[in-house]
Motif scaffolding. Structure first.
Motif, PDB file in Angstrom:
ATOM      1  N   SER A   6       0.847  -1.199  -0.060  1.00 33.64           N
ATOM      2  CA  SER A   6      -0.024  -0.143  -0.095  1.00 33.64           C
ATOM      3  C   SER A   6       0.719   1.365   0.078  1.00 33.64           C
ATOM      4  O   SER A   6       2.180   1.119   0.466  1.00 33.64           O
ATOM      5  N   THR A   7       0.252   2.438  -0.388  1.00 39.95           N
ATOM      6  CA  THR A   7       0.839   3.575  -0.206  1.00 39.95           C
ATOM      7  C   THR A   7       1.709   4.003   1.019  1.00 39.95           C
ATOM      8  O   THR A   7       2.673   4.446   1.174  1.00 39.95           O
ATOM      9  N   LEU A   8       0.833   3.542   2.135  1.00 47.95           N
ATOM     10  CA  LEU A   8       1.244   4.023   3.602  1.00 47.95           C
ATOM     11  C   LEU A   8       2.345   3.134   3.766  1.00 47.95           C
ATOM     12  O   LEU A   8       3.502   3.759   4.336  1.00 47.95           O
ATOM     13  N   ASN A   9       2.499   1.781   3.336  1.00 44.35           N
ATOM     14  CA  ASN A   9       3.608   1.165   3.643  1.00 44.35           C
ATOM     15  C   ASN A   9       5.133   1.514   2.873  1.00 44.35           C
ATOM     16  O   ASN A   9       6.156   1.543   3.298  1.00 44.35           O
ATOM     17  N   TYR A  11       5.511   4.786   2.067  1.00 44.57           N
ATOM     18  CA  TYR A  11       6.295   5.949   2.437  1.00 44.57           C
ATOM     19  C   TYR A  11       6.367   6.177   3.847  1.00 44.57           C
ATOM     20  O   TYR A  11       6.956   7.153   4.416  1.00 44.57           O
ATOM     21  N   THR A  12       6.019   5.160   4.641  1.00 44.62           N
ATOM     22  CA  THR A  12       6.096   5.278   6.306  1.00 44.62           C
ATOM     23  C   THR A  12       7.686   5.366   6.553  1.00 44.62           C
ATOM     24  O   THR A  12       7.990   6.231   7.506  1.00 44.62           O
ATOM     25  N   VAL A  13       8.437   4.564   6.158  1.00 43.46           N
ATOM     26  CA  VAL A  13       9.939   4.481   6.482  1.00 43.46           C
ATOM     27  C   VAL A  13      10.603   5.871   6.095  1.00 43.46           C
ATOM     28  O   VAL A  13      11.272   6.767   6.932  1.00 43.46           O
ATOM     29  N   LEU A  15       9.247   8.888   5.562  1.00 36.62           N
ATOM     30  CA  LEU A  15       8.503  10.039   6.476  1.00 36.62           C
ATOM     31  C   LEU A  15       9.044   9.981   7.876  1.00 36.62           C
ATOM     32  O   LEU A  15       9.494  11.045   8.511  1.00 36.62           O
ATOM     33  N   VAL A  16       9.228   8.806   8.309  1.00 39.13           N
ATOM     34  CA  VAL A  16       9.913   8.705   9.755  1.00 39.13           C
ATOM     35  C   VAL A  16      11.504   9.323   9.653  1.00 39.13           C
ATOM     36  O   VAL A  16      11.818  10.022  10.539  1.00 39.13           O
TER      37      VAL A  16
END
Length: 59
Positions: A6-9, A11-13, A15-16
């Motif tokens: 997913s898009t969330l997966n 971009y998570t790292v 962004l962190v």
């Protein structure tokens, strides 16, 4: 058929890592004493992540 991330997966790292870098930059500008240590650690974290990724990517 493989499951697409997913898009969330995706971009998570990044962004962190960006948030940690921003905390380090702000701490370097406004803090003194313990804030200096916070800035050094926070600004070293992205470098450590890149080095870690290069080491484990070559295996």
């Amino acid at each position: 058929m493989t499951k697409r991330p997913s898009t969330l997966n995706a971009y998570t790292v990044p962004l962190v890592i960006a948030l940690i870098s921003m905390v380090g930059l702000v701490a370097a500008l406004v803090a003194d004493g313990p804030g200096d240590w916070t800035s050094w650690i926070a600004l070293f974290a992205p470098i450590a992540v890149v080095v870690w990724a290069f080491i484990f990517r070559r295996r």
